[in-house]
Design a protein around this motif. Structure first.
Motif, PDB file in Angstrom:
ATOM      1  N   GLY A  90      -3.527   6.448  -8.844  1.00 53.66           N
ATOM      2  CA  GLY A  90      -3.744   7.808  -8.603  1.00 53.66           C
ATOM      3  C   GLY A  90      -5.550   7.800  -8.233  1.00 53.66           C
ATOM      4  O   GLY A  90      -6.117   8.345  -7.473  1.00 53.66           O
ATOM      5  N   THR A  91      -6.233   7.089  -9.272  1.00 55.88           N
ATOM      6  CA  THR A  91      -7.718   7.088  -9.295  1.00 55.88           C
ATOM      7  C   THR A  91      -8.439   5.927  -8.102  1.00 55.88           C
ATOM      8  O   THR A  91      -9.412   6.334  -8.054  1.00 55.88           O
ATOM      9  N   ILE A  92      -7.712   5.012  -7.900  1.00 58.77           N
ATOM     10  CA  ILE A  92      -8.156   3.988  -7.007  1.00 58.77           C
ATOM     11  C   ILE A  92      -7.288   3.845  -5.620  1.00 58.77           C
ATOM     12  O   ILE A  92      -7.881   3.042  -4.712  1.00 58.77           O
ATOM     13  N   ARG A  93      -6.500   4.738  -5.283  1.00 61.78           N
ATOM     14  CA  ARG A  93      -5.557   4.437  -4.149  1.00 61.78           C
ATOM     15  C   ARG A  93      -6.428   4.675  -2.965  1.00 61.78           C
ATOM     16  O   ARG A  93      -6.219   4.065  -1.846  1.00 61.78           O
ATOM     17  N   GLU A  94      -7.651   5.459  -3.151  1.00 59.86           N
ATOM     18  CA  GLU A  94      -8.275   5.965  -1.913  1.00 59.86           C
ATOM     19  C   GLU A  94      -9.442   4.796  -1.956  1.00 59.86           C
ATOM     20  O   GLU A  94     -10.296   4.633  -0.802  1.00 59.86           O
ATOM     21  N   THR A  95      -9.754   4.098  -2.852  1.00 61.26           N
ATOM     22  CA  THR A  95     -10.838   2.972  -2.832  1.00 61.26           C
ATOM     23  C   THR A  95     -10.362   1.816  -2.591  1.00 61.26           C
ATOM     24  O   THR A  95     -11.071   0.705  -2.496  1.00 61.26           O
ATOM     25  N   CYS A  96      -8.990   1.410  -2.776  1.00 59.88           N
ATOM     26  CA  CYS A  96      -8.555   0.062  -2.395  1.00 59.88           C
ATOM     27  C   CYS A  96      -8.434  -0.428  -0.986  1.00 59.88           C
ATOM     28  O   CYS A  96      -7.485   0.292  -0.322  1.00 59.88           O
ATOM     29  N   ARG A  97      -9.271  -1.049  -0.580  1.00 65.21           N
ATOM     30  CA  ARG A  97      -9.237  -1.177   1.097  1.00 65.21           C
ATOM     31  C   ARG A  97     -10.096  -2.662   1.172  1.00 65.21           C
ATOM     32  O   ARG A  97     -10.389  -3.407   0.327  1.00 65.21           O
ATOM     33  N   ASN A  98      -9.336  -3.232   2.387  1.00 59.45           N
ATOM     34  CA  ASN A  98      -9.795  -4.751   2.786  1.00 59.45           C
ATOM     35  C   ASN A  98     -11.315  -4.603   3.303  1.00 59.45           C
ATOM     36  O   ASN A  98     -11.374  -3.732   4.032  1.00 59.45           O
ATOM     37  N   GLY A  99     -12.295  -5.411   2.456  1.00 58.16           N
ATOM     38  CA  GLY A  99     -13.612  -4.890   2.780  1.00 58.16           C
ATOM     39  C   GLY A  99     -13.996  -6.078   3.847  1.00 58.16           C
ATOM     40  O   GLY A  99     -15.244  -6.130   4.291  1.00 58.16           O
ATOM     41  N   ASN A 100     -13.263  -7.006   4.452  1.00 59.89           N
ATOM     42  CA  ASN A 100     -13.607  -7.930   5.401  1.00 59.89           C
ATOM     43  C   ASN A 100     -12.534  -8.058   6.471  1.00 59.89           C
ATOM     44  O   ASN A 100     -11.328  -8.213   6.015  1.00 59.89           O
ATOM     45  N   MET A 151       0.992  -1.035   0.003  1.00 69.12           N
ATOM     46  CA  MET A 151       0.068   0.077   0.026  1.00 69.12           C
ATOM     47  C   MET A 151       0.779   1.289  -0.101  1.00 69.12           C
ATOM     48  O   MET A 151       0.470   2.270  -0.545  1.00 69.12           O
ATOM     49  N   ARG A 152       2.079   1.281   0.394  1.00 70.89           N
ATOM     50  CA  ARG A 152       2.977   2.535   0.528  1.00 70.89           C
ATOM     51  C   ARG A 152       3.316   2.611  -1.080  1.00 70.89           C
ATOM     52  O   ARG A 152       3.453   3.833  -1.605  1.00 70.89           O
ATOM     53  N   THR A 153       3.530   1.471  -1.751  1.00 71.68           N
ATOM     54  CA  THR A 153       3.979   1.598  -3.079  1.00 71.68           C
ATOM     55  C   THR A 153       2.717   2.270  -3.901  1.00 71.68           C
ATOM     56  O   THR A 153       2.929   3.226  -4.825  1.00 71.68           O
ATOM     57  N   VAL A 154       1.493   1.522  -3.756  1.00 71.38           N
ATOM     58  CA  VAL A 154       0.358   2.071  -4.497  1.00 71.38           C
ATOM     59  C   VAL A 154       0.032   3.520  -4.293  1.00 71.38           C
ATOM     60  O   VAL A 154      -0.357   4.353  -5.071  1.00 71.38           O
ATOM     61  N   ARG A 155       0.306   4.078  -2.813  1.00 69.94           N
ATOM     62  CA  ARG A 155      -0.108   5.399  -2.718  1.00 69.94           C
ATOM     63  C   ARG A 155       1.144   6.536  -3.345  1.00 69.94           C
ATOM     64  O   ARG A 155       0.924   7.585  -3.494  1.00 69.94           O
ATOM     65  N   ALA A 156       2.237   5.873  -3.435  1.00 69.09           N
ATOM     66  CA  ALA A 156       3.476   6.524  -4.043  1.00 69.09           C
ATOM     67  C   ALA A 156       3.448   6.557  -5.549  1.00 69.09           C
ATOM     68  O   ALA A 156       3.917   7.336  -6.303  1.00 69.09           O
ATOM     69  N   ASN A 157       2.636   5.577  -6.196  1.00 71.99           N
ATOM     70  CA  ASN A 157       2.702   5.375  -7.480  1.00 71.99           C
ATOM     71  C   ASN A 157       1.458   6.101  -8.377  1.00 71.99           C
ATOM     72  O   ASN A 157       0.377   5.888  -8.180  1.00 71.99           O
ATOM     73  N   PRO A 158       1.820   7.227  -9.036  1.00 75.37           N
ATOM     74  CA  PRO A 158       0.961   7.988  -9.891  1.00 75.37           C
ATOM     75  C   PRO A 158      -0.116   7.157 -10.749  1.00 75.37           C
ATOM     76  O   PRO A 158      -1.284   7.524 -10.811  1.00 75.37           O
ATOM     77  N   GLU A 159       0.398   5.753 -11.035  1.00 71.61           N
ATOM     78  CA  GLU A 159      -0.671   5.074 -11.716  1.00 71.61           C
ATOM     79  C   GLU A 159      -1.859   4.617 -10.984  1.00 71.61           C
ATOM     80  O   GLU A 159      -2.888   4.290 -11.476  1.00 71.61           O
TER      81      GLU A 159
END
Length: 96
Positions: free
Chosen positions: A51-61, A41-49
């Motif tokens: 950008g549109t999903i970093r806030e919605t990528c969550r563990n839902g369970n 998740m640190r990588t996801v947050r740092a990677n501009p690619e």
């Protein structure tokens, strides 16, 4: 059911994850998944690619890390890759 402890050292990637208390090996495997998830998740947050999903990528369970430790990301991808994207390291599967 199995006894479990809830821990969340980093609350910014979804539902608090369950760690089994009565199975030290499973608890260790879940701990590894949680550490790998944090790194991912640190990588996801740092990677501009991402950008549109970093806030919605969550563990839902609460069981996401346990399921990932059991190999469910590979054996049951249709059911888990989006619901447990951080634990499965599959944020690219999350719809915007």
């Amino acid at each position: 059911g199995a006894c479990a402890t809830s821990i969340q050292k980093d609350t910014d990637f979804g539902v608090q994850q369950q760690i089994p208390e009565d199975d030290p090996l499973a608890a260790a495997k879940v701990g590894v998944i949680i550490r790998e998830t944090k790194r991912y998740m640190r990588t996801v947050r740092a990677n501009p690619e991402y950008g549109t999903i970093r806030e919605t990528c969550r563990n839902g369970n609460a069981m996401c890390s346990m399921w990932a430790a059991e190999g469910e990301c590979q054996t049951n991808p249709a059911a888990i890759l989006v619901t447990c994207a951080p634990a499965c390291q599959s944020c690219e599967m999350v719809d915007v």
